[in-house]
Design a protein around this motif. Structure first.
Motif, short mmCIF file in Angstrom:
data_model
loop_
_atom_site.label_atom_id
_atom_site.label_comp_id
_atom_site.label_asym_id
_atom_site.label_seq_id
_atom_site.Cartn_x
_atom_site.Cartn_y
_atom_site.Cartn_z
N MET A 18 0.83 -1.22 0.00
CA MET A 18 0.00 0.00 0.00
C MET A 18 0.86 1.26 0.00
O MET A 18 0.47 2.27 -0.58
CB MET A 18 -0.96 -0.01 1.20
N GLN A 19 2.02 1.21 0.65
CA GLN A 19 2.90 2.37 0.71
C GLN A 19 3.44 2.74 -0.68
O GLN A 19 3.89 3.85 -0.88
CB GLN A 19 4.05 2.13 1.68
N LYS A 20 3.35 1.83 -1.63
CA LYS A 20 3.75 2.14 -3.01
C LYS A 20 2.77 3.15 -3.63
O LYS A 20 3.11 3.89 -4.52
CB LYS A 20 3.78 0.88 -3.87
N TYR A 21 1.52 3.14 -3.15
CA TYR A 21 0.47 3.97 -3.74
C TYR A 21 0.12 5.20 -2.90
O TYR A 21 -0.28 6.22 -3.43
CB TYR A 21 -0.80 3.12 -3.95
N ILE A 22 0.23 5.07 -1.60
CA ILE A 22 -0.16 6.16 -0.72
C ILE A 22 0.68 6.11 0.55
O ILE A 22 0.89 5.05 1.11
CB ILE A 22 -1.68 6.09 -0.40
N GLN A 23 1.15 7.29 0.98
CA GLN A 23 1.97 7.37 2.19
C GLN A 23 1.56 8.60 2.99
O GLN A 23 1.50 9.69 2.46
CB GLN A 23 3.45 7.48 1.85
N GLY A 24 1.28 8.40 4.26
CA GLY A 24 1.01 9.52 5.16
C GLY A 24 -0.36 10.15 5.02
O GLY A 24 -0.67 11.10 5.73
N ASP A 25 -1.20 9.68 4.14
CA ASP A 25 -2.55 10.22 3.96
C ASP A 25 -3.57 9.27 4.58
O ASP A 25 -3.29 8.09 4.81
CB ASP A 25 -2.88 10.39 2.47
N LEU A 26 -4.75 9.81 4.81
CA LEU A 26 -5.86 8.97 5.29
C LEU A 26 -6.51 8.31 4.09
O LEU A 26 -6.64 8.90 3.03
CB LEU A 26 -6.88 9.82 6.03
N ILE A 27 -6.94 7.10 4.27
CA ILE A 27 -7.63 6.36 3.21
C ILE A 27 -8.84 5.67 3.81
O ILE A 27 -8.78 5.15 4.93
CB ILE A 27 -6.68 5.36 2.52
N TYR A 28 -9.95 5.70 3.10
CA TYR A 28 -11.19 5.06 3.55
C TYR A 28 -11.31 3.72 2.83
O TYR A 28 -11.19 3.65 1.62
CB TYR A 28 -12.39 5.94 3.23
N ILE A 29 -11.56 2.67 3.58
CA ILE A 29 -11.76 1.35 3.00
C ILE A 29 -13.21 0.96 3.27
O ILE A 29 -13.58 0.67 4.42
CB ILE A 29 -10.78 0.32 3.61
N PRO A 30 -14.05 0.97 2.24
CA PRO A 30 -15.48 0.67 2.45
C PRO A 30 -15.71 -0.81 2.76
O PRO A 30 -14.87 -1.67 2.44
CB PRO A 30 -16.12 1.05 1.11
N LYS A 31 -16.84 -1.08 3.39
CA LYS A 31 -17.23 -2.46 3.65
C LYS A 31 -17.54 -3.15 2.34
O LYS A 31 -17.91 -2.50 1.36
CB LYS A 31 -18.49 -2.50 4.51
#
Length: 92
Positions: A18-31
């Motif tokens: 996941m760190q390859k795509y996003i670092q240090g930001d908030l991300i929402y993972i839906p159900k």
């Protein structure tokens, strides 16, 4: 919604990916879709609207005019008409 540190919940290999795509930001993972509640199920709104619609249909079936129902429930004539036609199908 509660913030959770990915380091505490994800396996290291997935975290690294996941760190390859996003670092240090908030991300929402839906159900997953099968686990999501339909609109109004949790709050009870769906049940309240179903009860209201049944009441509208019963009042109409007992002689109330659509205009009277429109005023009583503060709904448009189109909404009253749709509710009555829909409930008529269910009650046939």
């Amino acid at each position: 919604m509660q913030y959770r540190n990915a380091k505490e919940v994800l396996p290291p290999s997935l975290l690294k990916e996941m760190q390859k795509y996003i670092q240090g930001d908030l991300i929402y993972i839906p159900k997953a879709k099968k686990e999501r509640a339909a609109w109004g199920e949790v709050s009870g709104s769906r049940a309240l609207i179903a009860e209201r619609n049944e009441e509208i249909y019963q009042l109409y079936a007992n002689g109330k005019s659509m205009e009277e129902l429109e005023r009583k429930f503060h709904l448009s004539m189109d909404s009253i008409r749709k509710i009555i036609y829909k409930m008529r199908k269910y009650n046939e």
